[in-house]
Design a protein around this motif. Structure first.
Motif, short mmCIF file in Angstrom:
data_model
loop_
_atom_site.label_atom_id
_atom_site.label_comp_id
_atom_site.label_asym_id
_atom_site.label_seq_id
_atom_site.Cartn_x
_atom_site.Cartn_y
_atom_site.Cartn_z
N LEU A 74 0.11 1.78 -2.94
CA LEU A 74 0.27 1.15 -4.05
C LEU A 74 1.62 -0.15 -3.76
O LEU A 74 1.26 -1.10 -4.09
N ARG A 75 2.62 0.31 -3.75
CA ARG A 75 3.91 -0.67 -3.11
C ARG A 75 3.21 -1.62 -2.19
O ARG A 75 3.48 -2.78 -2.30
N ASP A 76 2.96 -1.16 -1.12
CA ASP A 76 2.41 -1.92 0.24
C ASP A 76 1.44 -2.83 -0.31
O ASP A 76 1.57 -4.04 0.10
N ARG A 77 0.42 -2.37 -0.94
CA ARG A 77 -0.74 -3.39 -0.99
C ARG A 77 -0.42 -4.41 -2.11
O ARG A 77 -0.87 -5.74 -2.02
N LEU A 78 0.58 -3.83 -3.13
CA LEU A 78 0.89 -4.87 -4.13
C LEU A 78 1.77 -6.22 -3.54
O LEU A 78 1.96 -7.28 -3.93
N MET A 101 0.17 -8.84 -1.93
CA MET A 101 -0.45 -9.72 -2.98
C MET A 101 0.84 -10.39 -3.58
O MET A 101 0.26 -11.34 -4.61
N GLY A 102 1.98 -10.34 -3.02
CA GLY A 102 3.22 -11.12 -3.62
C GLY A 102 3.74 -10.45 -5.03
O GLY A 102 4.15 -11.02 -5.74
N ILE A 103 3.36 -9.29 -5.24
CA ILE A 103 3.88 -8.58 -6.38
C ILE A 103 5.02 -7.53 -5.93
O ILE A 103 4.58 -6.55 -5.27
N THR A 147 -8.73 1.81 -5.18
CA THR A 147 -9.78 1.27 -5.96
C THR A 147 -8.93 0.30 -7.13
O THR A 147 -9.43 -1.08 -7.18
N LEU A 148 -7.89 0.92 -7.56
CA LEU A 148 -7.20 0.04 -8.39
C LEU A 148 -6.49 -1.28 -7.63
O LEU A 148 -6.40 -2.44 -8.20
N CYS A 149 -5.96 -1.04 -6.40
CA CYS A 149 -5.52 -2.29 -5.45
C CYS A 149 -6.74 -3.36 -5.52
O CYS A 149 -6.38 -4.44 -5.41
N ASP A 150 -8.01 -2.77 -5.10
CA ASP A 150 -8.95 -3.72 -4.95
C ASP A 150 -9.15 -4.61 -6.24
O ASP A 150 -9.40 -5.78 -6.32
N ILE A 151 -8.94 -3.94 -7.54
CA ILE A 151 -9.38 -4.41 -8.84
C ILE A 151 -8.14 -5.61 -9.04
O ILE A 151 -8.29 -6.76 -9.53
N ILE A 152 -6.91 -5.05 -8.57
CA ILE A 152 -5.69 -6.12 -8.85
C ILE A 152 -5.78 -7.25 -8.00
O ILE A 152 -5.71 -8.44 -8.15
N GLU A 153 -6.58 -7.12 -6.65
CA GLU A 153 -6.51 -8.16 -5.79
C GLU A 153 -7.65 -9.10 -6.32
O GLU A 153 -7.37 -10.49 -6.12
N ASP A 154 -8.59 -8.60 -6.76
CA ASP A 154 -9.83 -9.42 -7.32
C ASP A 154 -9.10 -10.37 -8.65
O ASP A 154 -9.30 -11.62 -8.47
N TYR A 155 -8.32 -9.65 -9.24
CA TYR A 155 -7.70 -10.51 -10.50
C TYR A 155 -6.92 -11.63 -10.00
O TYR A 155 -7.11 -12.53 -10.61
N MET A 156 -6.24 -11.38 -8.92
CA MET A 156 -5.10 -12.00 -8.37
C MET A 156 -5.90 -13.38 -7.66
O MET A 156 -5.49 -14.43 -8.00
N GLU A 157 -7.05 -13.06 -7.05
CA GLU A 157 -7.76 -14.12 -6.52
C GLU A 157 -8.27 -15.09 -7.47
O GLU A 157 -8.43 -16.29 -7.49
#
Ligand SMILES: *Cc1c(COP(=O)(O)O)cnc(C)c1O
Length: 365
Positions: free
Chosen positions: A276-280, A283-285, A350-360
């Protein structure tokens, strides 16, 4: 019925089989039910790495706060004084309790993203000889900071003080050797890392300390000593017990063992948290708590930009199956993601994919 996974630090996502245990109505004075209570009490001592002759487990109706308050009102007499270490809302809640009960207390407050200082605590103990008890929260769920219980426990032993640890959001998800640390009271609840449903809290107490608490409580229902002396006879609770919750909790302990015990659960939580922390981060979070102080339980993230809209983000993620948690800090804008409960690596991916889509989507908007 809505069907989403809770990424909150309790109540959290539970397994289907834990929920299924609640489909049966149990009788509070029947041997079958009292046996479940006794079995749970024994299993909690095993999970805490303590022996029955030194420690005892008491279950207390209500949410976790009720269990904390039962310790505060029962373990600390009018002749005692408690030093409460705080760096978050849950520590501050204990200060409020001390005020309501009318305890002699002193607060040692540090910044929400900082550790208490050992030298400063020792200084307070030396300067104020009236202090008899030390209290601290282990994982401060407000921020996700993991406080140094080894240090607090060591100082308490060194100065012969009674230690009280609110390990609500960590017990069951992280190995805590209560015997080795010499902790006198450790508090947690059914709906955190053991992955049961809400309805009661529990206290793992050093026997000789608890036995000296008779008559201290300023509350009838939160009297930990009375609760123990009734329950210790044969597993019968004083006043109505949350029967469905207790049965579900018993199942949850079985499932904790089936997973491989606390060490394996810790590994799963740690892995969830790291991904979670690595992927966010990519994304700059960014996180509010630095990596070395971060718990594997819940993480506070800073808003990635000034115009980040949490409401919008929250609904976007919720529509796709996950519920997040708002931040609890006043000086910075944050949100929180819990990674405990029936949550696995694939859920986090899956959550990180969703957050990535949101950020894009935000970038293109
Ligand atoms: C969850 C929690 C509590 C108890 O909160 P309740 O809402 O009463 O269950 C206490 N301390 C900490 C650190 C917690 O995470």
């Amino acid at each position: 019925m809505p069907n989403y996974k809770l990424l909150t630090p309790g109540p959290l996502t539970t397994s289907h089989s834990v929920k299924e245990e609640m489909l049966c109505d149990r009788c509070t004075w029947d041997e079958d039910y009292k046996g479940i209570t006794q079995k749970i009490r024994t299993q909690l001592l095993e999970l805490a790495c303590v022996q029955e002759q030194d420690y005892t487990a008491v279950l207390m109706q209500g949410s976790g706060t009720f269990a904390v308050e039962s310790v505060m009102t029962s373990a600390i007499s009018d002749n005692d004084k408690v030093l409460i270490v705080t760096n978050g809302a849950y520590g501050e809640r204990i200060v409020k309790m001390a005020h309501c009960i009318g305890l002699n207390y002193r607060e040692y407050r540090v910044a929400y993203n900082a550790y208490p200082n050992e030298a400063e605590i020792k200084e307070m103990l030396e300067e104020d000889q009236a202090i008899t008890h030390l209290v601290m929260v282990h994982c401060e769920t407000t921020t996700g900071i993991l406080n140094p219980i080894e240090m607090i426990a060591r100082v308490a032993r060194e100065y012969s003080k009674t230690s009280i640890i609110d390990a609500m959001s960590s017990f069951g998800g992280m190995e805590i050797n209560i015997h080795e640390l010499g902790i006198d009271y450790l508090i947690s609840s059914a709906n955190k890392c053991i992955q049961g449903v809400p309805g009661f809290g529990f206290v793992i107490a050093k026997r000789d300390k608890l036995l000296a608490c008779e008559g201290n409580a300023r509350s009838l229902s939160l009297d930990l000593f009375d609760q123990w002396s009734e329950m210790n006879k044969d597993g019968k609770w004083r006043f109505t017990s949350p029967t469905h919750v207790v049965a579900a909790f018993s199942k949850a302990i079985d499932e904790l063992h089936a997973e491989g015990g606390i060490s394996e659960r810790y590994r799963r939580y740690q892995n969830n948290n790291q991904i979670l922390r690595d992927r966010l981060e990519r994304m700059g979070i960014h996180t509010y708590i630095t990596a070395e102080k971060q718990s594997p339980i819940i993480t506070t993230f800073l808003f990635p930009s000034e115009d980040f809209n949490f409401e919008d983000f929250y609904l976007y993620v919720k529509e796709r199956g996950f519920v997040l948690y708002p931040g609890k800090l006043t000086e910075v804008d944050t949100f929180r993601v819990g990674n405990i409960g029936e949550i696995y690596e694939e859920d986090i991916q899956t959550l990180c994919d969703i957050i990535e889509d949101y950020m894009e989507g935000c970038q293109h908007a």
